[in-house]
Design a protein around this motif. Structure first.
Motif, PDB file in Angstrom:
ATOM      1  N   ILE A   8       0.878  -1.185  -0.071  1.00 48.54           N
ATOM      2  CA  ILE A   8      -0.070  -0.044  -0.214  1.00 48.54           C
ATOM      3  C   ILE A   8       0.932   1.271  -0.008  1.00 48.54           C
ATOM      4  O   ILE A   8       1.963   1.267   0.523  1.00 48.54           O
ATOM      5  N   ARG A   9       0.433   2.384  -0.441  1.00 47.60           N
ATOM      6  CA  ARG A   9       1.204   3.696  -0.376  1.00 47.60           C
ATOM      7  C   ARG A   9      -0.004   4.690  -0.436  1.00 47.60           C
ATOM      8  O   ARG A   9      -0.655   4.618  -1.394  1.00 47.60           O
ATOM      9  N   THR A  10       0.235   5.622   0.355  1.00 48.05           N
ATOM     10  CA  THR A  10      -0.519   7.006   0.160  1.00 48.05           C
ATOM     11  C   THR A  10       0.181   8.035   0.881  1.00 48.05           C
ATOM     12  O   THR A  10       1.061   8.102   1.655  1.00 48.05           O
ATOM     13  N   GLY A  11      -0.170   9.150   0.125  1.00 48.49           N
ATOM     14  CA  GLY A  11       0.406  10.252   0.679  1.00 48.49           C
ATOM     15  C   GLY A  11       0.043  11.744  -0.059  1.00 48.49           C
ATOM     16  O   GLY A  11      -0.898  11.611  -0.829  1.00 48.49           O
ATOM     17  N   LYS A  12       0.465  12.523   0.644  1.00 49.86           N
ATOM     18  CA  LYS A  12       0.086  14.018   0.127  1.00 49.86           C
ATOM     19  C   LYS A  12       1.174  14.696  -0.775  1.00 49.86           C
ATOM     20  O   LYS A  12       2.313  14.204  -0.767  1.00 49.86           O
ATOM     21  N   ARG A  13       0.859  15.541  -1.670  1.00 53.27           N
ATOM     22  CA  ARG A  13       1.635  16.432  -2.536  1.00 53.27           C
ATOM     23  C   ARG A  13       2.329  15.070  -3.307  1.00 53.27           C
ATOM     24  O   ARG A  13       3.795  15.299  -3.533  1.00 53.27           O
ATOM     25  N   MET A  14       1.721  13.980  -3.964  1.00 53.08           N
ATOM     26  CA  MET A  14       2.450  13.271  -4.787  1.00 53.08           C
ATOM     27  C   MET A  14       1.945  13.813  -6.277  1.00 53.08           C
ATOM     28  O   MET A  14       1.516  14.725  -6.529  1.00 53.08           O
ATOM     29  N   THR A  15       2.286  12.886  -7.229  1.00 52.35           N
ATOM     30  CA  THR A  15       2.343  13.445  -8.516  1.00 52.35           C
ATOM     31  C   THR A  15       0.917  13.611  -9.076  1.00 52.35           C
ATOM     32  O   THR A  15       0.627  14.237 -10.023  1.00 52.35           O
ATOM     33  N   THR A  16      -0.268  12.705  -8.757  1.00 57.57           N
ATOM     34  CA  THR A  16      -1.480  12.712  -9.180  1.00 57.57           C
ATOM     35  C   THR A  16      -2.571  12.420  -8.184  1.00 57.57           C
ATOM     36  O   THR A  16      -2.170  11.631  -7.206  1.00 57.57           O
ATOM     37  N   PHE A  67      13.671  14.132   7.519  1.00 55.97           N
ATOM     38  CA  PHE A  67      12.674  14.756   6.542  1.00 55.97           C
ATOM     39  C   PHE A  67      13.151  16.323   6.253  1.00 55.97           C
ATOM     40  O   PHE A  67      13.790  16.997   6.967  1.00 55.97           O
ATOM     41  N   PRO A  68      12.575  16.698   4.971  1.00 56.38           N
ATOM     42  CA  PRO A  68      11.713  15.996   4.132  1.00 56.38           C
ATOM     43  C   PRO A  68      12.561  15.044   3.388  1.00 56.38           C
ATOM     44  O   PRO A  68      13.813  15.331   3.084  1.00 56.38           O
ATOM     45  N   ASN A  69      11.912  14.146   3.032  1.00 57.52           N
ATOM     46  CA  ASN A  69      12.728  13.248   2.160  1.00 57.52           C
ATOM     47  C   ASN A  69      11.859  12.691   0.763  1.00 57.52           C
ATOM     48  O   ASN A  69      12.469  11.625   0.232  1.00 57.52           O
ATOM     49  N   TYR A  70      10.873  13.613   0.500  1.00 56.77           N
ATOM     50  CA  TYR A  70      10.503  13.335  -0.897  1.00 56.77           C
ATOM     51  C   TYR A  70       9.992  14.633  -1.509  1.00 56.77           C
ATOM     52  O   TYR A  70       9.495  15.623  -0.700  1.00 56.77           O
ATOM     53  N   GLN A  71      10.415  14.904  -2.875  1.00 60.30           N
ATOM     54  CA  GLN A  71      10.038  16.235  -3.374  1.00 60.30           C
ATOM     55  C   GLN A  71       8.651  16.193  -3.733  1.00 60.30           C
ATOM     56  O   GLN A  71       7.800  15.280  -4.313  1.00 60.30           O
ATOM     57  N   SER A  72       7.943  17.342  -3.430  1.00 61.07           N
ATOM     58  CA  SER A  72       6.489  17.378  -3.871  1.00 61.07           C
ATOM     59  C   SER A  72       6.486  16.971  -5.420  1.00 61.07           C
ATOM     60  O   SER A  72       7.175  17.612  -6.008  1.00 61.07           O
ATOM     61  N   GLY A  73       5.178  16.388  -5.673  1.00 57.14           N
ATOM     62  CA  GLY A  73       5.187  16.166  -7.322  1.00 57.14           C
ATOM     63  C   GLY A  73       5.776  14.780  -7.556  1.00 57.14           C
ATOM     64  O   GLY A  73       5.578  14.400  -8.900  1.00 57.14           O
ATOM     65  N   THR A  74       6.257  13.982  -6.646  1.00 58.70           N
ATOM     66  CA  THR A  74       6.687  12.697  -6.886  1.00 58.70           C
ATOM     67  C   THR A  74       5.837  11.672  -6.287  1.00 58.70           C
ATOM     68  O   THR A  74       5.150  11.927  -5.518  1.00 58.70           O
ATOM     69  N   MET A  75       6.391  10.597  -6.423  1.00 61.36           N
ATOM     70  CA  MET A  75       5.518   9.306  -5.933  1.00 61.36           C
ATOM     71  C   MET A  75       6.140   9.027  -4.585  1.00 61.36           C
ATOM     72  O   MET A  75       6.160   7.638  -4.108  1.00 61.36           O
ATOM     73  N   GLY A  76       6.880   9.658  -3.697  1.00 62.72           N
ATOM     74  CA  GLY A  76       7.328   9.506  -2.511  1.00 62.72           C
ATOM     75  C   GLY A  76       8.710   8.946  -2.584  1.00 62.72           C
ATOM     76  O   GLY A  76       9.481   9.108  -3.367  1.00 62.72           O
ATOM     77  N   PRO A  77       9.508   8.651  -1.340  1.00 64.49           N
ATOM     78  CA  PRO A  77      10.888   8.314  -1.070  1.00 64.49           C
ATOM     79  C   PRO A  77      11.083   7.230  -1.889  1.00 64.49           C
ATOM     80  O   PRO A  77      10.255   6.285  -2.207  1.00 64.49           O
ATOM     81  N   LYS A  78      12.654   7.032  -2.163  1.00 66.31           N
ATOM     82  CA  LYS A  78      13.202   6.049  -3.095  1.00 66.31           C
ATOM     83  C   LYS A  78      13.077   4.547  -2.377  1.00 66.31           C
ATOM     84  O   LYS A  78      12.713   3.709  -3.051  1.00 66.31           O
ATOM     85  N   GLU A  79      12.903   4.737  -1.133  1.00 63.10           N
ATOM     86  CA  GLU A  79      12.730   3.395  -0.393  1.00 63.10           C
ATOM     87  C   GLU A  79      11.557   2.691  -0.568  1.00 63.10           C
ATOM     88  O   GLU A  79      11.150   1.636  -0.491  1.00 63.10           O
ATOM     89  N   THR A  80      10.390   3.506  -1.223  1.00 64.99           N
ATOM     90  CA  THR A  80       9.036   3.004  -1.398  1.00 64.99           C
ATOM     91  C   THR A  80       9.299   1.876  -2.588  1.00 64.99           C
ATOM     92  O   THR A  80       8.667   0.992  -2.662  1.00 64.99           O
TER      93      THR A  80
END
Ligand code: BG6
Length: 485
Positions: free
Chosen positions: A332-340, A457-470
């Motif tokens: 599962i993955r969920t978050g704010k400020r992702m790509t779409t 933190f922060p560890n992912y840029q807004s507009g991406t699909m989350g940190p690389k560990e995902t």
């Protein structure tokens, strides 16, 4: 439906954005025959002012509508102090009068659309000040969050259960109002081609993504004490896992369906201590660009601590230790400020035993069943077929079904269905206490570890699909996230 609906928090955002427009839609479909609404909130307002605000909210959600004046004439307002018994006594008197005038047969729905710290005290007062002494039914509709962890959820449950029985409590999870979430069971249990394959012999993994482009907006204060784990995973994501994993119920009754879901929660593998960071990834958004707009990092949002350790993203691998699912990861993955903005479920089937065909220069793609929850609604089945004109090359073909005409994202339809269910007395799409308790027990183990250690933190840029560990979470198992855009 005949009912007096009392909305606590009637001047708030939820009432305006979702509840009033949903009630209007039910009204316009003639689903409310005898009804009245008492809006309850602290600020002083006249009935006229309140009716005007109901009108405005319907107009802004749905555009110009017929019979609005008649609709809002059913709305009344009562200024109220949630901590003061006298307030409840006058509310009771008012409610009794409205009940008689509208011949509502003593049916009462109490909708708590306000800050969670008031849920318990309001429920206690409703009982002690006599509002729940009715001749018809009484039901309590309660918004999330249902507690902050298992201990506080238990405490809250104890308080509301002094006034309402479990059957009278309707705990909202608005994902259960979504058309395609409700469709999961039908897709599974009404199709001979899926049900026999729906297990660890044929499914390799399941991926559930619920991404948002919005940031935390004005909800910093709430979100700081919640984070993505409590805000999305404990409820919406876990509910989707349960619907995907449950056994077929013997009947489509509330009790049977809920008890099958509970059995899934009971089979969840607890992730504890050091395992937490192997099975779960947390993230917090930094600055970035979304739809050509530069957006700030989470720590610069209003009411957010500059050093905040709150996660705005969570990804994880959930294992269900039962006969059907042993060995199949639910990612599962969920978050704010992702790509779409998108909620999708991908069911990846196992590879066929031997690969006779190739897609140009690569192995065959596995079969996928994609359930599009939002913004598109529908299903897509990915199959392999011969490439026209080619020799022995195969290509992926997609069979798609789209639920046309319904674009349910953030529209009141979900709430409309849930409100109507509550009036009909159908609690199937509300969460039972046992589901809440099991999912808190699961989530608490994760938050215990995360609260003890500070993440960089922060560890992912807004507009991406989350940190690389995902991505690494799946790569370790030989999989990858199927694209959701
Ligand atoms: C709510 C969360 O429950 O769900 C919000 O509190 C989140 O933070 C929202 O934005 C997402 O709902 P939807 O229907 O837009 O996917």
């Amino acid at each position: 439906m005949t009912s007096l609906i009392m909305i606590f928090g009637a001047t708030g955002d939820l009432a305006k954005r979702k509840l009033f427009p949903s009630l209007y839609r039910l009204f316009s479909k003639n689903k409310l025959d005898k009804f009245a609404v008492i809006g309850v909130a602290r600020r002083p307002l006249s009935n006229d002012e309140f009716q005007q605000s109901v009108k405005d909210s319907v107009l802004s959600a749905l555009g110009n509508k017929d019979n609005l004046d008649e609709f809002v004439s059913h709305f009344y307002y009562q200024s109220h102090d949630v901590a003061d018994s006298n307030s409840y006594v006058s509310l009771k008197k008012f409610a009794d009068e409205i009940d008689t005038n509208y011949k509502l047969e003593g049916n009462r729905i109490f909708y708590l659309a306000m800050a969670p710290e008031f849920f318990g005290p309001i429920a206690l007062h409703l009982k002690s000040d006599g509002l729940t002494d009715v001749t018809g039914y009484k039901r309590l509709v309660i918004e999330k969050p249902f507690g902050h962890d298992l201990a506080s959820a238990k405490e809250l449950n104890k308080q509301i259960r002094t006034a309402f029985s479990e059957e009278e409590v309707y705990r909202i999870d608005h994902y259960l109002g979504k058309e395609m979430v409700r469709n999961i069971e039908v897709i599974r249990f009404a199709n001979a081609i899926f049900e026999p394959l729906w297990n660890n012999r044929y499914i390799s993994n399941i991926q559930i993504t619920s991404s948002e482009t919005l940031g935390v907006e004005e909800r910093g204060r709430y979100y700081e004490s919640s984070g993505a784990l409590r805000d999305m995973l404990q409820n919406h994501m876990m509910q989707m896992v349960a619907l995907l994993a449950m056994e077929p119920p013997i009947k489509l009754t509330t009790d049977e369906i809920r008890s099958e879901k509970v059995r899934v929660f009971r089979a969840l593998r607890t992730v504890d201590g050091e395992e937490v960071n192997q099975f779960f990834v947390r993230g917090q958004y930094g600055e970035g660009t979304i739809e050509d707009e530069q957006v700030p990092k989470y720590r610069d949002e209003p009411m957010v601590d500059k050093e905040s350790n709150t996660e705005t993203f969570v990804a994880g691998k959930i294992m269900i230790d039962n006969f059907r699912w042993a060995g199949v990861p639910f990612y599962i993955r969920t978050g704010k400020r992702m790509t779409t903005k998108s909620t999708k479920i991908v069911i990846q089937f196992k590879d066929i035993p031997m690969n006779l065909y190739y897609q140009t220069e690569k192995m065959l793609n596995p079969n996928l069943l994609v359930i599009h929850i939002q913004p598109e609604e529908g299903i897509t089945l990915h199959l392999n077929a011969k490439k026209a004109g080619g020799h022995l090359d195969a290509q992926t073909v997609k069979l798609s079904f789209a639920n046309t005409g319904i674009h349910a994202m953030n529209t009141p339809e979900g709430y409309e269905k849930l409100l109507f269910d509550c009036m009909r007395g159908d609690a199937t799409n509300f969460t039972h206490w046992d589901e809440v308790a099991y999912s808190w027990a699961f989530v608490d183990k994760i938050s215990e570890v995360w609260e003890k250690t500070k993440e960089s933190f922060p560890n992912y840029q807004s507009g991406t699909m989350g940190p690389k560990e995902t991505d690494e979470l799946l790569e370790k198992d030989g999989y990858f996230w199927w694209p959701v855009t």
